[in-house]
Motif scaffolding. Structure first.
Motif, PDB file in Angstrom:
ATOM      1  N   ARG A   1      15.267 -93.275 -96.172  1.00  0.00           N
ATOM      2  CA  ARG A   1      14.030 -92.506 -96.025  1.00  0.00           C
ATOM      3  C   ARG A   1      14.124 -91.163 -96.755  1.00  0.00           C
ATOM      4  O   ARG A   1      13.886 -90.092 -96.203  1.00  0.00           O
ATOM      5  N   ARG A   2      14.563 -91.209 -98.027  1.00  0.00           N
ATOM      6  CA  ARG A   2      14.661 -89.978 -98.817  1.00  0.00           C
ATOM      7  C   ARG A   2      13.496 -89.942 -99.796  1.00  0.00           C
ATOM      8  O   ARG A   2      13.355 -90.836-100.621  1.00  0.00           O
ATOM      9  N   TRP A   3      12.714 -88.866 -99.696  1.00  0.00           N
ATOM     10  CA  TRP A   3      11.488 -88.811-100.504  1.00  0.00           C
ATOM     11  C   TRP A   3      11.770 -88.519-101.960  1.00  0.00           C
ATOM     12  O   TRP A   3      10.928 -88.797-102.823  1.00  0.00           O
TER      13      TRP A   3
ATOM     14  N   ALA B   1      11.911 -91.893 -90.692  1.00  0.00           N
ATOM     15  CA  ALA B   1      12.031 -90.661 -91.483  1.00  0.00           C
ATOM     16  C   ALA B   1      11.972 -89.436 -90.576  1.00  0.00           C
ATOM     17  O   ALA B   1      12.708 -88.472 -90.765  1.00  0.00           O
ATOM     18  N   ALA B   2      11.101 -89.502 -89.560  1.00  0.00           N
ATOM     19  CA  ALA B   2      10.976 -88.356 -88.643  1.00  0.00           C
ATOM     20  C   ALA B   2      12.195 -88.232 -87.740  1.00  0.00           C
ATOM     21  O   ALA B   2      12.559 -87.132 -87.328  1.00  0.00           O
ATOM     22  N   ALA B   3      12.848 -89.369 -87.460  1.00  0.00           N
ATOM     23  CA  ALA B   3      14.001 -89.343 -86.543  1.00  0.00           C
ATOM     24  C   ALA B   3      15.294 -88.926 -87.234  1.00  0.00           C
ATOM     25  O   ALA B   3      16.327 -88.791 -86.589  1.00  0.00           O
ATOM     26  N   LYS B   4      15.231 -88.722 -88.548  1.00  0.00           N
ATOM     27  CA  LYS B   4      16.445 -88.324 -89.278  1.00  0.00           C
ATOM     28  C   LYS B   4      16.958 -86.968 -88.804  1.00  0.00           C
ATOM     29  O   LYS B   4      16.206 -86.189 -88.247  1.00  0.00           O
ATOM     30  N   ASP B   5      18.215 -86.683 -89.115  1.00  0.00           N
ATOM     31  CA  ASP B   5      18.796 -85.397 -88.731  1.00  0.00           C
ATOM     32  C   ASP B   5      18.406 -84.355 -89.795  1.00  0.00           C
ATOM     33  O   ASP B   5      19.178 -84.060 -90.698  1.00  0.00           O
ATOM     34  N   HIS B   6      17.184 -83.827 -89.675  1.00  0.00           N
ATOM     35  CA  HIS B   6      16.705 -82.883 -90.685  1.00  0.00           C
ATOM     36  C   HIS B   6      17.455 -81.557 -90.634  1.00  0.00           C
ATOM     37  O   HIS B   6      17.479 -80.828 -91.624  1.00  0.00           O
ATOM     38  N   ALA B   7      18.036 -81.264 -89.478  1.00  0.00           N
ATOM     39  CA  ALA B   7      18.762 -79.995 -89.353  1.00  0.00           C
ATOM     40  C   ALA B   7      19.991 -79.972 -90.247  1.00  0.00           C
ATOM     41  O   ALA B   7      20.464 -78.908 -90.641  1.00  0.00           O
ATOM     42  N   ALA B   8      20.503 -81.162 -90.575  1.00  0.00           N
ATOM     43  CA  ALA B   8      21.721 -81.226 -91.385  1.00  0.00           C
ATOM     44  C   ALA B   8      21.536 -80.547 -92.743  1.00  0.00           C
ATOM     45  O   ALA B   8      22.482 -79.995 -93.300  1.00  0.00           O
ATOM     46  N   ALA B   9      20.295 -80.577 -93.240  1.00  0.00           N
ATOM     47  CA  ALA B   9      20.031 -79.958 -94.547  1.00  0.00           C
ATOM     48  C   ALA B   9      20.362 -78.469 -94.518  1.00  0.00           C
ATOM     49  O   ALA B   9      20.730 -77.878 -95.538  1.00  0.00           O
TER      50      ALA B   9
ATOM     51  N   LEU C   1       7.996 -94.331 -91.301  1.00  0.00           N
ATOM     52  CA  LEU C   1       7.785 -92.896 -91.046  1.00  0.00           C
ATOM     53  C   LEU C   1       8.465 -92.443 -89.763  1.00  0.00           C
ATOM     54  O   LEU C   1       8.974 -91.328 -89.683  1.00  0.00           O
TER      55      LEU C   1
ATOM     56  N   LEU D   1      24.247 -91.359 -92.228  1.00  0.00           N
ATOM     57  CA  LEU D   1      23.546 -90.416 -91.342  1.00  0.00           C
ATOM     58  C   LEU D   1      22.029 -90.587 -91.453  1.00  0.00           C
ATOM     59  O   LEU D   1      21.314 -90.528 -90.453  1.00  0.00           O
TER      60      LEU D   1
ATOM     61  N   VAL E   1      27.366 -83.979 -92.840  1.00  0.00           N
ATOM     62  CA  VAL E   1      25.992 -84.174 -93.341  1.00  0.00           C
ATOM     63  C   VAL E   1      25.971 -84.803 -94.732  1.00  0.00           C
ATOM     64  O   VAL E   1      26.966 -84.797 -95.435  1.00  0.00           O
TER      65      VAL E   1
END
Lengths: 349, 358
Positions: free
Chosen positions: B181-183, B265-273, B262, B316, B311
């Motif tokens: 799920r990488r845009w 994609a929303a459940a991904k660990d976005h904080a890792a960025a 989607l 992940l 990360v």
């Protein structure tokens, strides 16, 4: 006077003469006396012998002896306390943090409500990355002794980085003045660096760092790793930036920029929402509704905020432990209350 | 006499499948593909077997029976290894290897079987891109998508600068968009000129774009699937309706699939960025607190190294906590990959037919 009493005298003498480490002659005499006392089957002497070796720099030997002592006297808290204390004084503290946490948790079970054990457990758990447990222990230590500056330091750090509470920065800034009056080393200034930087006081943060590492000789080989470790942590602190994650202007930078996965996932969800609204009944309501998408957006933001605080703590609190604890181990002898918790004091009334 | 009569009836799955055939397959009493050696007759036999399995009068189980015949319990991959050696030494044309790989794909062999079968062909330079597709594009069977992705990344690096480079970039980007799920991979897929890709690869890219709701992707899927199956109509007449049915199932619930994607994609660990952003900002922080100390090297603290190691991995991004949505997207991706291999096999076989059967 018994061999144990001789050993205690030598240990206390060694602590009194502490100068960036124990004086070799005194600590050797201490170890020999403890060895003699341990032959009589005294568990405290066995612990003392290990502690003396640990303070002399033989961490592996001390650890082995302490593990043997815990196997032989599993109901005595002293060996567990010593194992935890030496783990936190080891040069590679993050590698030893898990074992130190285990030992101090065992010590706490055997000797509950001892302030120094709670405080050391807070430090060990923070170094291990168990921040919630660390915060609880730091608070327990403060409930036992509200003036415990080490517990205040770790509690404030955890509240700042793990809890996202910017008000705790002022505690970190005020702490060194009080702590130095109580005989603590300049290492405590490293906490003020975190407090100053979080409040955006960049010059003051640099001044605090200089106060912290100023006691070490420039370029001196044994002390260089301590200085470099503090400087590295400070560099990472500058990368982390002022304030706490996802607040104010930090938000876009923290999520990785305008083209980040977070921002684009939000856009994709919004586009999907619009498509559903425009589709009328073509999108069956048992598949997805606008409310479902709004819920997903909210959950994503909440998860990202919580996760970012967790990652921030991983970076800054563990990095702090990595820089601060070896510095404390070099500049300060073990506190007397820790020795008392190990039974390494003379009980003569 | 029909051309596929070149195959001896004893060696091919009978229609309908009887108990005798089943026990022969279970006991290994069959000659695997290229089991008679790297000969022209054997290449024709393989085409004949595939044709018989996909013929209109074949038993529905014939395809599975022939999949069993790809390898032999005693001989293992040795026939393919001999074929590979013969192609490398020049005593056999590369087309025969293509026929073998095409058979494995078209029959819908699972990841493990297809990888084992195609592995020996990796040593043939002329067949390496197709063998890499056979071996590396997979992971649905045992949910080893991260391993498949790692192999694809290695293949993309290896083929950089060749005419297959773009196709492997597209395959890697498909994995990143659909499963991680990488845009950024969405941008890559949109930038790729589909006309420059082999039909099966272009179909896979269209399937990825269909999942995220791109306009016209469904039509392009149909277009490239027809292109891949072109030339196979006379040899394997049943392939087209079978694949049409599978394709229809794939695109049946566009809203549900897009929503699942989607949700993942929303459940991904976005904080890792954030960790990467903070650490890269730290490396630009060159202004020191004073000049009395030597310049620090770029080495980070152990805490930073450990935080960064957590990360950025495919695992992940793929293994998100929303299990229900992830599982549905994984199943969909598995179906897409199975059809991809069928289409790729079909286009390979179509291109090799003239040379093998004249």
């Amino acid at each position: 006077m018994s061999a144990f009493d001789d050993a205690i005298d030598a240990l206390h003498e060694s602590i009194a003469e502490w100068n960036r480490g124990a004086v070799p002659g005194t600590i050797s005499r201490c170890a020999v006396c403890f060895d003699a006392a341990a032959k009589e089957g005294d568990s405290r002497a066995a612990v003392g012998a290990a502690v003396a070796r640990g303070l002399a720099g033989d961490h592996e030997g001390a650890r082995r002896r302490l593990l043997e002592a815990t196997a032989r006297w599993p109901d005595a808290a002293g060996a567990y306390v010593a194992l935890g204390m030496l783990g936190l004084r080891s040069p590679d503290v993050l590698a030893q943090a898990a074992e130190a946490s285990w030992a101090l948790t065992a010590a706490r079970s055997l000797a509950p409500s001892v302030g120094c054990i709670e405080r050391s457990l807070a430090v060990a758990l923070a170094a291990q990355g168990e921040f919630m447990g660390a915060l609880q222990c730091a608070r327990a230590a403060l409930a036992i002794d509200p003036d415990d500056e080490e517990a205040r330091l770790w509690s404030a750090l955890l509240r700042l980085y793990f809890g996202g509470d910017i008000t705790s920065a002022s505690v970190l800034i005020e702490l060194p003045t009080e702590a130095l009056l109580r005989g603590r080393s300049t290492a405590i200034w490293l906490g003020a660096v975190a407090g100053n930087y979080a409040r955006g006081e960049f010059h003051e943060a640099r001044v605090s760092l200089r106060k912290c590492i100023g006691v070490f000789k420039q370029g001196a080989t044994p002390e260089k790793p301590l200085v470099d470790s503090a400087r590295r942590w400070f560099r990472e602190l500058r990368g982390f930036g002022a304030g706490v994650p996802m607040t104010g202007e930090r938000w876009v930078r923290d999520v990785g920029g305008a083209q980040s996965e977070y921002v684009r996932t939000r856009s994709a969800l919004s586009a999907f929402r619009d498509a559903i609204v425009q589709s009328g009944h073509r999108c069956p309501s048992d598949v997805v509704t606008v409310l479902d998408i709004d819920g997903a957006l909210g959950a994503m933001e909440a998860r990202a905020r919580r996760g970012m605080l967790e990652y921030g703590a991983r970076l800054m609190v563990r990095g702090f432990a990595e820089a601060y604890l070896p510095m404390v181990a070099c500049l300060e002898p073990p506190p007397m209350e820790m020795l008392a918790a190990m039974g390494l004091v003379r009980l003569d009334g | 006499m029909p051309w596929h009569a070149a195959a001896s009836p004893i060696e091919i799955p009978r229609a309908p499948i009887d108990r005798e055939t089943e026990s022969a397959l279970q006991l290994g009493r069959y000659v695997p593909l290229f089991g008679w050696g790297a000969t022209e007759d054997e290449a024709r036999r393989v085409v004949a077997l595939v044709s018989r399995a996909w013929s209109t009068e074949a038993d529905p189980g014939a395809i599975d029976c022939l999949s069993v015949m790809l390898l032999h319990p005693t001989l293992g991959t040795r026939p393919m290894a001999y074929l590979s050696e013969a192609i490398q030494s020049g005593s056999a044309p590369a087309t025969w290897g293509k026929v073998a790989l095409a058979a494995a794909g078209l029959l819908g062999a699972g990841d493990a079987l297809r990888a084992e079968f195609g592995e020996p062909m990796l040593d043939c330079p002329a067949l390496r891109p197709d063998a890499l597709r056979t071996v590396a594009v997979g992971g649905a069977e045992r949910y080893t998508f991260p391993e498949g992705f790692a192999r694809l990344c290695a293949a993309e690096k290896e083929l950089a600068g060749t005419r297959d480079a773009e196709a492997f970039t597209a395959l890697r980007a498909w994995f990143e968009l659909v499963l991680a799920r990488r845009w950024s991979a969405h941008d890559t897929l949109r930038e790729i000129r589909l006309e420059s890709l082999p039909a099966a690869d272009a179909w896979l890219v269209s399937a990825g774009l269909f999942l995220v709701g791109d306009d016209g992707a469904k039509g392009r899927m149909t277009e490239y699937a027809s292109l891949a199956l072109e030339g196979l109509q006379t040899v394997a007449p049943r392939a087209l309706p079978t694949l049409a049915r599978e394709l229809a199932e794939l695109v049946a619930q566009p809203w549900a699939r897009r929503w699942d994607h989607l949700r993942c994609a929303a459940a991904k660990d976005h904080a890792a960025a954030a960790v990467r952003a903070w650490l890269s900002a730290a490396l630009y922080e060159t202004h020191e607190e004073g000049t009395e100390h030597e310049t620090l090297g770029p080495e980070m603290t152990r805490a930073a190294k450990e935080a960064r190691a957590l990360v950025g991995g495919f695992l992940l991004d793929w293994f998100v906590q929303d299990r229900e949505a992830r599982s549905r997207v994984d199943h969909w991706a598995g179906d897409v990959l199975r059809i991809y291999h069928r289409l790729h096999g079909a286009s390979m076989l179509g291109s090799a037919l003239d040379e093998v059967i004249g």
